[in-house]
Design an enzyme around this catalytic site. Structure first.
Site, PDB file in Angstrom:
ATOM      1  N   HIS A 134     -13.921  -4.377   3.347  1.00 13.31           N
ATOM      2  CA  HIS A 134     -13.475  -2.627   3.375  1.00 13.31           C
ATOM      3  C   HIS A 134     -15.014  -2.304   3.481  1.00 13.31           C
ATOM      4  CE1 HIS A 134      -9.910  -3.737   0.813  1.00 13.31           C
ATOM      5  NE2 HIS A 134      -9.575  -3.911   1.675  1.00 13.31           N
ATOM      6  N   GLU A 185      -8.744  -4.812   7.762  1.00 12.31           N
ATOM      7  CA  GLU A 185      -7.418  -4.371   7.966  1.00 12.31           C
ATOM      8  C   GLU A 185      -7.666  -2.644   7.812  1.00 12.31           C
ATOM      9  OE1 GLU A 185      -7.061  -3.132   4.569  1.00 12.31           O
ATOM     10  OE2 GLU A 185      -8.126  -4.710   3.798  1.00 12.31           O
TER      11      GLU A 185
END
Length: 332
Positions: free
Chosen positions: A247, A285
């Site tokens: 992230h 993602e």
């Protein structure tokens, strides 16, 4: 021939590498000490007066200079009368079909001075069961402090990664999360108490390693590196035992832009592959509508595998393989 755009290349240990290059060859200096002289002979570089005892340091530094100066160079052919067997064992040198060479894709996988802390390399494998019901390897202890450092010749700046320290980093993390730009994607706005709890949970979680990215030792970004097998992403693709996920959050406005992303994304990916040689993929993602971030990742070798639905967002599955990264990465 190497480019003349590099005049020096600082090393993480404080020393400085410099080269003088002409049509016949090159001369390397380490600080003020002559390190190596070499000449070109039929596309091979022949080091002159280089003893076996000097080969390990001199040839590693030669490779670093050549691959940083010419990021597209895939190999460096050498002519040596004698070879230190330890360099063949390490993978720095390859002897094949009567040719001796240094391969770019192998060189950048050697930790060298870039890896700055204990790594997971060599940590023994024991499979354990996660609360989710998925089996995964037991993870080694998390490092503390600086984990990666490299001089980025394209930027003329140090790029480094260190583990997050709540007392040192809480206020800037809070400021970053409460900026409108970051909040639009992270949705983690809140006060200091909320963010202290958030970060402490991550520090206590063996699945996640919170990191701070720095340019010239000035913090500008926050990252979470996680083991994908134990993460919520695992049901959405065939996660391998040592896949890592990331992230990413750039908090300082002055460090945005594609040239900065290229630097820190390559450094972050490089660190994760160095940290655990068994890691074959790094995944991410981002939100599927975050076209800018997806484009930045694709420019650095990540590919978009698919889109899928998390409970909280429509996500794009981005994948970087070890093979592709070390074949194509620009670590100048």
């Amino acid at each position: 021939m190497t480019s003349d755009r590099l005049s020096h290349l600082p090393l993480p240990d404080g020393r400085r590498l410099a080269a003088h290059i002409d049509a016949d060859g090159l001369a390397l200096r380490l600080d003020e000490r002559p390190l190596l002289r070499a000449r070109w002979i039929e596309q091979r570089l022949q080091p002159l007066e280089l003893s076996l005892a000097e080969q390990a340091e001199a040839l590693w530094l030669l490779a670093y200079w050549m691959f940083a100066s010419e990021p597209q160079r895939q190999s460096l052919a050498l002519s040596l009368e004698q070879v230190d067997p330890a360099l063949l064992d390490s993978g720095l040198l390859i002897a094949e079909s009567g040719e001796l060479r240094i391969e770019r894709a192998l060189f950048w996988q050697l930790p060298g001075p870039f890896l700055r802390n204990a790594s997971h390399a060599g940590y023994p494998q024991q499979m354990v069961m996660h609360a989710s019901g998925r089996r995964h390897p037991r993870r080694g202890p998390k490092p503390v402090g600086e984990v990666y450092r490299r001089f980025d010749a394209n930027l003329g700046a140090w790029i480094s990664l260190r583990t997050l320290d709540i007392e040192l980093d809480l206020e800037r993390f809070n400021r970053w999360q409460n900026s409108a730009r970051v909040a639009a994607f992270w949705q983690e706005e809140g006060d200091l108490d909320k963010h202290r709890r958030y970060l402490q949970e991550l520090l206590d979680d063996p699945r996640v390693l919170p990191l701070i990215g720095c340019f010239d030792d000035q913090p500008f970004a926050y990252y979470e590196a996680y083991w994908a097998k134990e993460d919520r992403i695992a049901p959405f693709y065939a996660a391998d035992d040592y896949d890592r996920g990331i992230h990413m959050l750039v908090g300082e406005e002055s460090h945005r832009g594609p040239h900065k992303v290229a630097s820190w994304l390559n450094a972050l990916t490089h660190y994760l592959f160095l940290d655990e040689p068994r890691t074959q993929r790094v995944v991410a993602e981002p939100r599927a509508d975050n076209a800018r971030m997806i484009g930045h990742m694709q420019a650095q070798g990540y590919h978009q595998d698919k889109e899928f639905n998390f409970p909280h967002k429509r996500a794009a599955l981005m994948i970087q393989s070890r093979e592709v990264f070390f074949e194509r990465c620009n670590l100048a």
